[in-house]
Design an enzyme around this catalytic site. Sequence first.
Site, PDB file in Angstrom:
ATOM      1  N   GLY A   1      31.978  37.020  33.947  1.00 11.62           N
ATOM      2  CA  GLY A   1      32.702  36.305  34.974  1.00 11.62           C
ATOM      3  C   GLY A   1      32.830  34.820  34.695  1.00 11.62           C
ATOM      4  O   GLY A   1      31.846  34.088  34.742  1.00 11.62           O
TER       5      GLY A   1
ATOM      6  N   CYS B   1      35.666  47.103  39.628  1.00 14.91           N
ATOM      7  CA  CYS B   1      37.102  46.817  39.681  1.00 14.91           C
ATOM      8  C   CYS B   1      37.591  46.828  41.126  1.00 14.91           C
ATOM      9  O   CYS B   1      37.363  47.793  41.856  1.00 14.91           O
ATOM     10  CB  CYS B   1      37.875  47.845  38.857  1.00 14.91           C
ATOM     11  SG  CYS B   1      39.662  47.532  38.829  1.00 14.91           S
TER      12      CYS B   1
END
Length: 331
Positions: free
Chosen positions: A208, A96
């Site tokens: 992703g 993150c």
Amino acid sequence: MQINQSHKFAVAPMMEWTDSRCRVFHRLLTRRALLYTEMLTAAAVIHGDRARLLGFDASEHPVALQLGGSSPADLATAARIGEDFGYDEINLNVGCPSDRVKEGRFGACLMAEPELVADCVAAMKRAVRIPVTVKCRIGIDDQDPEEALDTLARSVVAAGVDALIVHARKAWLNGLSPKENRHIPPLDYDRVYRLKRAMPDLPVVINGGIGSIAEAKQHLAHVDGVMLGRAAYQEPWRLLDVDPELFGEAAPHATMKDALEALIPFIEDQLAQGVRLHAFTRHVIGAYQGVPGARAFRRYLSEFGVRPDADASVLRNAMVAVRDKVAAEAA
């Protein structure tokens, strides 16, 4: 290290989005996907309101608790608490890129400290019997992704990690916002594929920019699992294809309408406990995204679902709006 089917398909953790009510809805669309909580700091788990932070519905299984932190002792304690709450996996977030996690020395900044990440994994492995996994990027800032990802992977494998989930982008902690980090750094799926080839015994899950189950199937030719994030949240109807397309099993419900109707008893139970309807409708607003009636569905929920006295009839009426729109276009 034994590779199994537990990570073949997962729905990514997203802060302020993938709460328990979201996961209950997603579970009505797929029995097999591994669902993740929002990231919780180890300190919050140890010192906060555990029932509020960690409580979840039994229907959510299998569900993983994602933790953030950099203290091996605190993460071990938080992992043990999570196991006691009944979670099926503990995941350490090393990917993150938000400012808040950087300031707290957790998240993607830990890509620069692979030995510390390994210490955290080892401590959690000693503390629990359930799997411990890591979610990371391919690198941060000026790191060479070839060296950075291999170094992290070797470190956590030595510590006993059960799987590595890799967001196939770098995170630029200096110069890009968290939102920009979701789409500006280029995707490098081949880098994740190379990691899997180099470490065939390590379960590797790719994440992703994956927008469909068809794309997920293509990735599964190279890695062990696929994690969908925003595509699953913004267009949840895609999850209806997970079980039949990836596992050869029927979905829990044949249509989105059936799934939403199955969600209504849970909503009514929660409303009786004082939860507002918007806590649910915000998670289902994309249920019909891209199909006839989607706009009418969103408009109805946006107008009526936020009212303090809104009840489950709002969702029923929004579904009727979809039916009427479909019928009108077919006439």
